[in-house]
Write a protein that holds these residues in place. Structure first.
Motif, PDB file in Angstrom:
ATOM      1  N   THR A 123       2.843  -2.238 -16.943  1.00 21.74           N
ATOM      2  CA  THR A 123       3.103  -0.797 -16.813  1.00 21.74           C
ATOM      3  C   THR A 123       2.760   0.011 -18.065  1.00 21.74           C
ATOM      4  OG1 THR A 123       4.934  -1.535 -15.439  1.00 21.74           O
ATOM      5  CG2 THR A 123       4.828   0.807 -15.889  1.00 21.74           C
ATOM      6  N   THR A 124       2.781  -0.638 -19.226  1.00 18.16           N
ATOM      7  CA  THR A 124       2.472   0.102 -20.453  1.00 18.16           C
ATOM      8  C   THR A 124       1.598  -0.743 -21.377  1.00 18.16           C
ATOM      9  OG1 THR A 124       4.335  -0.795 -21.712  1.00 18.16           O
ATOM     10  CG2 THR A 124       4.764   1.215 -20.455  1.00 18.16           C
ATOM     11  N   GLY A 125       1.032  -0.073 -22.340  1.00 16.53           N
ATOM     12  CA  GLY A 125       0.251  -0.774 -23.358  1.00 16.53           C
ATOM     13  C   GLY A 125       1.134  -1.673 -24.212  1.00 16.53           C
ATOM     14  N   ALA A 126       2.360  -1.214 -24.476  1.00 21.22           N
ATOM     15  CA  ALA A 126       3.282  -2.009 -25.301  1.00 21.22           C
ATOM     16  C   ALA A 126       3.551  -3.365 -24.653  1.00 21.22           C
ATOM     17  CB  ALA A 126       4.593  -1.254 -25.500  1.00 21.22           C
ATOM     18  N   GLU A 127       3.698  -3.373 -23.343  1.00 22.05           N
ATOM     19  CA  GLU A 127       3.889  -4.649 -22.637  1.00 22.05           C
ATOM     20  C   GLU A 127       2.624  -5.498 -22.717  1.00 22.05           C
ATOM     21  OE1 GLU A 127       5.846  -4.714 -18.464  1.00 22.05           O
ATOM     22  OE2 GLU A 127       5.188  -2.667 -18.902  1.00 22.05           O
ATOM     23  N   ALA A 128       1.481  -4.849 -22.558  1.00 18.88           N
ATOM     24  CA  ALA A 128       0.219  -5.605 -22.557  1.00 18.88           C
ATOM     25  C   ALA A 128       0.030  -6.349 -23.882  1.00 18.88           C
ATOM     26  CB  ALA A 128      -0.960  -4.666 -22.303  1.00 18.88           C
ATOM     27  N   THR A 129       0.296  -5.658 -25.008  1.00 21.57           N
ATOM     28  CA  THR A 129       0.113  -6.327 -26.306  1.00 21.57           C
ATOM     29  C   THR A 129       1.200  -7.387 -26.517  1.00 21.57           C
ATOM     30  OG1 THR A 129       1.333  -4.558 -27.430  1.00 21.57           O
ATOM     31  CG2 THR A 129      -1.065  -4.365 -27.375  1.00 21.57           C
ATOM     32  N   MET A 130       2.391  -7.125 -26.002  1.00 23.42           N
ATOM     33  CA  MET A 130       3.467  -8.130 -26.104  1.00 23.42           C
ATOM     34  C   MET A 130       3.072  -9.404 -25.351  1.00 23.42           C
ATOM     35  SD  MET A 130       7.354  -7.859 -24.630  1.00 23.42           S
ATOM     36  CE  MET A 130       6.882  -7.920 -22.893  1.00 23.42           C
ATOM     37  N   GLY A 151      -1.966  -0.196 -37.683  1.00 22.28           N
ATOM     38  CA  GLY A 151      -2.302  -0.377 -36.257  1.00 22.28           C
ATOM     39  C   GLY A 151      -1.072  -0.164 -35.395  1.00 22.28           C
ATOM     40  N   TRP A 152      -1.217   0.643 -34.383  1.00 19.84           N
ATOM     41  CA  TRP A 152      -0.114   0.880 -33.441  1.00 19.84           C
ATOM     42  C   TRP A 152      -0.457   0.169 -32.139  1.00 19.84           C
ATOM     43  CZ3 TRP A 152       4.729   1.929 -32.587  1.00 19.84           C
ATOM     44  CH2 TRP A 152       5.157   2.429 -31.349  1.00 19.84           C
ATOM     45  N   HIS A 153       0.403  -0.785 -31.760  1.00 21.55           N
ATOM     46  CA  HIS A 153       0.159  -1.545 -30.528  1.00 21.55           C
ATOM     47  C   HIS A 153       1.265  -1.319 -29.514  1.00 21.55           C
ATOM     48  CE1 HIS A 153      -3.160  -3.540 -32.542  1.00 21.55           C
ATOM     49  NE2 HIS A 153      -2.359  -3.765 -33.570  1.00 21.55           N
ATOM     50  N   GLY A 154       1.989  -0.181 -29.654  1.00 27.50           N
ATOM     51  CA  GLY A 154       3.099   0.092 -28.747  1.00 27.50           C
ATOM     52  C   GLY A 154       4.401  -0.390 -29.348  1.00 27.50           C
ATOM     53  N   GLY A 155       5.479  -0.038 -28.683  1.00 24.98           N
ATOM     54  CA  GLY A 155       6.810  -0.249 -29.272  1.00 24.98           C
ATOM     55  C   GLY A 155       7.430  -1.608 -29.022  1.00 24.98           C
ATOM     56  N   VAL A 202      -6.103  -6.693 -33.190  1.00 30.34           N
ATOM     57  CA  VAL A 202      -6.736  -5.588 -33.920  1.00 30.34           C
ATOM     58  C   VAL A 202      -7.438  -4.651 -32.935  1.00 30.34           C
ATOM     59  CG1 VAL A 202      -8.948  -6.805 -34.310  1.00 30.34           C
ATOM     60  CG2 VAL A 202      -8.206  -5.092 -35.940  1.00 30.34           C
ATOM     61  N   GLU A 203      -7.413  -3.361 -33.256  1.00 30.89           N
ATOM     62  CA  GLU A 203      -8.199  -2.405 -32.477  1.00 30.89           C
ATOM     63  C   GLU A 203      -9.607  -2.388 -33.075  1.00 30.89           C
ATOM     64  OE1 GLU A 203      -5.834   1.492 -32.083  1.00 30.89           O
ATOM     65  OE2 GLU A 203      -4.898   0.379 -33.709  1.00 30.89           O
ATOM     66  N   PRO A 204     -10.638  -2.391 -32.259  1.00 30.10           N
ATOM     67  CA  PRO A 204     -12.001  -2.324 -32.815  1.00 30.10           C
ATOM     68  C   PRO A 204     -12.223  -1.044 -33.626  1.00 30.10           C
ATOM     69  CG  PRO A 204     -12.067  -2.966 -30.520  1.00 30.10           C
ATOM     70  CD  PRO A 204     -10.649  -2.584 -30.811  1.00 30.10           C
ATOM     71  N   PHE A 235      -8.415  -8.217 -29.073  1.00 30.18           N
ATOM     72  CA  PHE A 235      -8.808  -6.824 -29.298  1.00 30.18           C
ATOM     73  C   PHE A 235      -7.880  -5.940 -28.480  1.00 30.18           C
ATOM     74  CE2 PHE A 235     -13.636  -7.192 -30.474  1.00 30.18           C
ATOM     75  CZ  PHE A 235     -13.269  -7.643 -31.741  1.00 30.18           C
ATOM     76  N   ASP A 236      -7.202  -5.039 -29.170  1.00 27.88           N
ATOM     77  CA  ASP A 236      -6.406  -4.037 -28.463  1.00 27.88           C
ATOM     78  C   ASP A 236      -7.333  -2.854 -28.202  1.00 27.88           C
ATOM     79  OD1 ASP A 236      -4.793  -2.027 -27.615  1.00 27.88           O
ATOM     80  OD2 ASP A 236      -3.271  -2.247 -29.178  1.00 27.88           O
ATOM     81  N   GLU A 237      -7.791  -2.755 -26.971  1.00 23.87           N
ATOM     82  CA  GLU A 237      -8.733  -1.672 -26.611  1.00 23.87           C
ATOM     83  C   GLU A 237      -8.029  -0.632 -25.734  1.00 23.87           C
ATOM     84  OE1 GLU A 237     -12.646  -1.680 -26.545  1.00 23.87           O
ATOM     85  OE2 GLU A 237     -13.058  -3.742 -27.186  1.00 23.87           O
ATOM     86  N   ILE A 238      -6.752  -0.432 -26.034  1.00 23.12           N
ATOM     87  CA  ILE A 238      -5.983   0.527 -25.235  1.00 23.12           C
ATOM     88  C   ILE A 238      -6.480   1.951 -25.477  1.00 23.12           C
ATOM     89  CG2 ILE A 238      -3.632   1.504 -25.046  1.00 23.12           C
ATOM     90  CD1 ILE A 238      -2.699  -1.513 -25.107  1.00 23.12           C
ATOM     91  N   ILE A 239      -6.964   2.226 -26.681  1.00 25.85           N
ATOM     92  CA  ILE A 239      -7.641   3.518 -26.913  1.00 25.85           C
ATOM     93  C   ILE A 239      -9.144   3.377 -26.653  1.00 25.85           C
ATOM     94  CG2 ILE A 239      -8.351   5.217 -28.651  1.00 25.85           C
ATOM     95  CD1 ILE A 239      -5.640   4.919 -29.972  1.00 25.85           C
ATOM     96  N   THR A 240      -9.764   2.344 -27.206  1.00 26.63           N
ATOM     97  CA  THR A 240     -11.236   2.302 -27.207  1.00 26.63           C
ATOM     98  C   THR A 240     -11.861   1.880 -25.881  1.00 26.63           C
ATOM     99  OG1 THR A 240     -11.103   0.075 -28.138  1.00 26.63           O
ATOM    100  CG2 THR A 240     -11.468   1.875 -29.690  1.00 26.63           C
ATOM    101  N   GLY A 264      -5.495   0.006 -21.394  1.00 22.27           N
ATOM    102  CA  GLY A 264      -4.423   0.870 -20.890  1.00 22.27           C
ATOM    103  C   GLY A 264      -4.961   2.274 -20.750  1.00 22.27           C
ATOM    104  N   LYS A 265      -4.167   3.235 -21.126  1.00 15.38           N
ATOM    105  CA  LYS A 265      -4.521   4.663 -21.188  1.00 15.38           C
ATOM    106  C   LYS A 265      -5.571   5.104 -20.167  1.00 15.38           C
ATOM    107  CE  LYS A 265      -3.267   5.165 -26.071  1.00 15.38           C
ATOM    108  NZ  LYS A 265      -2.078   5.996 -26.168  1.00 15.38           N
ATOM    109  N   ILE A 266      -6.851   5.159 -20.568  1.00 12.09           N
ATOM    110  CA  ILE A 266      -7.915   5.718 -19.726  1.00 12.09           C
ATOM    111  C   ILE A 266      -7.919   5.061 -18.347  1.00 12.09           C
ATOM    112  CG2 ILE A 266     -10.452   5.678 -19.413  1.00 12.09           C
ATOM    113  CD1 ILE A 266     -10.715   6.422 -22.363  1.00 12.09           C
TER     114      ILE A 266
HETATM  115  C1  LIG Z   1      -4.064   0.940 -29.606  1.00 11.93           C
HETATM  116  C2  LIG Z   1      -2.794   1.090 -28.816  1.00 11.93           C
HETATM  117  N1  LIG Z   1      -2.194  -0.007 -28.345  1.00 11.93           N
HETATM  118  C3  LIG Z   1      -1.064   0.061 -27.622  1.00 11.93           C
HETATM  119  C4  LIG Z   1      -0.478   1.272 -27.343  1.00 11.93           C
HETATM  120  C5  LIG Z   1       0.775   1.334 -26.539  1.00 11.93           C
HETATM  121  O1  LIG Z   1       0.534   1.827 -25.265  1.00 11.93           O
HETATM  122  P1  LIG Z   1       1.719   2.484 -24.442  1.00 11.93           P
HETATM  123  O2  LIG Z   1       2.054   3.772 -25.119  1.00 11.93           O
HETATM  124  O3  LIG Z   1       1.161   2.666 -23.064  1.00 11.93           O
HETATM  125  O4  LIG Z   1       2.858   1.537 -24.482  1.00 11.93           O
HETATM  126  C6  LIG Z   1      -1.063   2.444 -27.817  1.00 11.93           C
HETATM  127  C7  LIG Z   1      -0.464   3.750 -27.532  1.00 11.93           C
HETATM  128  O5  LIG Z   1      -0.647   4.734 -28.160  1.00 11.93           O
HETATM  129  C8  LIG Z   1      -2.251   2.353 -28.587  1.00 11.93           C
HETATM  130  O6  LIG Z   1      -2.846   3.442 -29.084  1.00 11.93           O
END
Ligand SMILES: Cc1ncc(COP(=O)(O)O)c(C=O)c1O
Length: 435
Positions: A123-130, A151-155, A202-204, A235-240, A264-266
């Protein structure tokens, strides 16, 4: 300061007063104060978005550079996305079982990014990276994970450390990190911890840490170090993902193949989504009953039909726009170049950073030299001026975060040139601000 903003956002002010009584800090995401509270104001409450514009509850119109945390690359209320959501809505929202759209979306994603041999939706990017880091731990039988500073990978618990300069350890959430674009810090990390390292995530393009593109060979060095030490590269491609090209920026633009990837996101088109996937050998550990039923992947709302339907609509549309990414990225590159020329010509201590359609504005206390890193940007950052810059942009009808944000396919030449005009108008006021 901000008198004009305050006089035209009365409904937002009243709502924020109410919000502060019942919600922590009045918000449900810490960055949604957008820096306005630093200067005695409050964030606008948004009511409607269409294309590249957004309207607040008082009827003020803004050019949107925030675009739902960079998720709306097609612009707000894109007709195909809205139609897909509407159709699914009529069928009962979420039925808590398998749905057809999840298969279609996974097929589309695998076609666009073949390294996603197998994937899972959450459901969220935070879960995906977890889940991605958890899979890496299961796969390697090791515990440690490292990430890039800033690097922000969600909470999620395992990755909420070293978010902001000076990247010091806090007693509860400590962890390993390296400086993005500093290959020596990667080598050192592996020299000390390589044999215990389950994964590097890491985000690219370092997103929240400045929108920084990777220096030549930096990602390749990470790949080589992971290979040499048996660590999983994520690779965290939640933005890219689908922002800089159709598919993975890491693979298509920077030529490096991770073992696992998060998206995620897009992909959710404005609906909640997280995706983790990659090499089948690793992803197999997420299957029901794998390794004695270790739990990777739950979620009442995972593969939510509204997100799946929106995702299918977005990816199909982006497939059609595949060849337009170059134009979108060039627009962003030109914008950053123009605004930076203005800043340096006028002696304004600000620097636009970013990659392609991502354009942030950093306010700095002193000059910094390339290669840019989150440490250099963080050490020089002038947070109060940044918050003021953003607030004054809001006052003039430009809505963004990290200084500005990212553009979408819906942004027009007029949006871009108006933003440049507004930035030029407010920057001298910010520069003259006496802290
Ligand atoms: C690179 C990256 N990874 C993970 C997340 C977390 O995604 P979400 O806010 O959907 O939990 C974000 C959110 O800003 C992000 O920018």
């Amino acid at each position: 300061m901000l008198n004009q903003y305050i006089s035209k956002t009365r409904r937002s002010r009243d709502l924020f007063e109410r919000a502060e009584r019942v919600l922590c800090g009045g918000v449900n995401h810490n960055i949604r104060t957008f820096g306005l509270t630093t200067h005695g104001a409050y964030p606008p409450f948004m009511a409607r978005g269409e294309g590249s514009h957004i309207w607040d509850v008082d009827g003020n119109e803004y050019i949107d550079w925030w675009m739902t945390h960079f998720a709306k690359i097609l612009g707000h209320a894109h007709p195909s996305v809205i139609a897909a959501i509407r159709e699914q809505l009529e069928n009962g929202v979420h039925l808590g079982a398998l749905n057809e759209a999840q298969v279609e979306l996974a097929e589309l994603l695998r076609r666009a990014i073949p390294l996603l041999e197998k994937m899972r939706f959450c459901t969220t990017g935070a879960e995906a990276t977890m889940y991605a880091t958890r899979l890496a731990r299961l796969y390697t039988g090791r515990h440690l994970v490292a990430k890039a500073r800033g690097g922000w990978h969600g909470g999620n618990d395992s990755l909420v450390y070293h978010l902001k300069y000076p990247f010091t350890d806090e007693p509860i959430f400590a962890g390993l990190s390296f400086d993005f674009n500093d290959s020596d810090s990667v080598t050192e990390l592996f020299r000390e911890h390589g044999e215990e390292l389950a994964a590097v995530i890491v985000e690219p393009v370092l997103g929240a840490g400045g929108g920084l593109p990777p220096e030549r060979d930096f990602l390749r060095h990470l790949r080589e170090q992971c290979d040499a030490h048996g660590s999983v590269l994520i690779f965290d491609e939640i933005i890219t993902g689908f922002r800089l090209c159709y598919g993975s920026a890491g693979v298509e633009l920077f030529g490096v193949r991770p073992d696992l990837m998060t998206l995620g996101k897009i992909v959710g088109g404005g609906m909640p989504i997280g995706i983790y996937g990659g090499r089948e050998e690793i992803m197999r550990l997420a299957e029901p009953g794998a390794k004695g039923g270790r739990w990777v992947g739950g979620g009442t709302f995972s593969s939510h039909p509204l997100s799946m339907a929106a995702g299918v609509a977005v990816i199909r549309e982006l497939e059609r726009l595949k060849n337009d990414y170059r134009r979108l990225n060039t627009t962003g590159d030109t914008f950053r170049r123009n605004i930076n020329t203005y800043f340096s010509d006028e002696g304004i201590k600000a620097l636009s950073t970013g990659t392609g359609s991502i354009a942030f504005v950093n306010w700095l206390r002193h000059d910094i030299e390339p290669p840019l890193t989150a440490t250099k940007l963080g050490e020089a950052a002038d947070h109060k001026r940044l918050d003021l810059f953003q607030s004054l942009l809001f006052e003039q009808g430009v809505f963004g975060f990290h200084g500005l944000g990212a553009i979408s396919f819906a942004h027009t030449k007029e949006d871009i040139s108006r933003t440049l005009d507004v930035a030029r108008e407010v920057a001298p006021i910010v520069q003259a601000y006496d802290q």
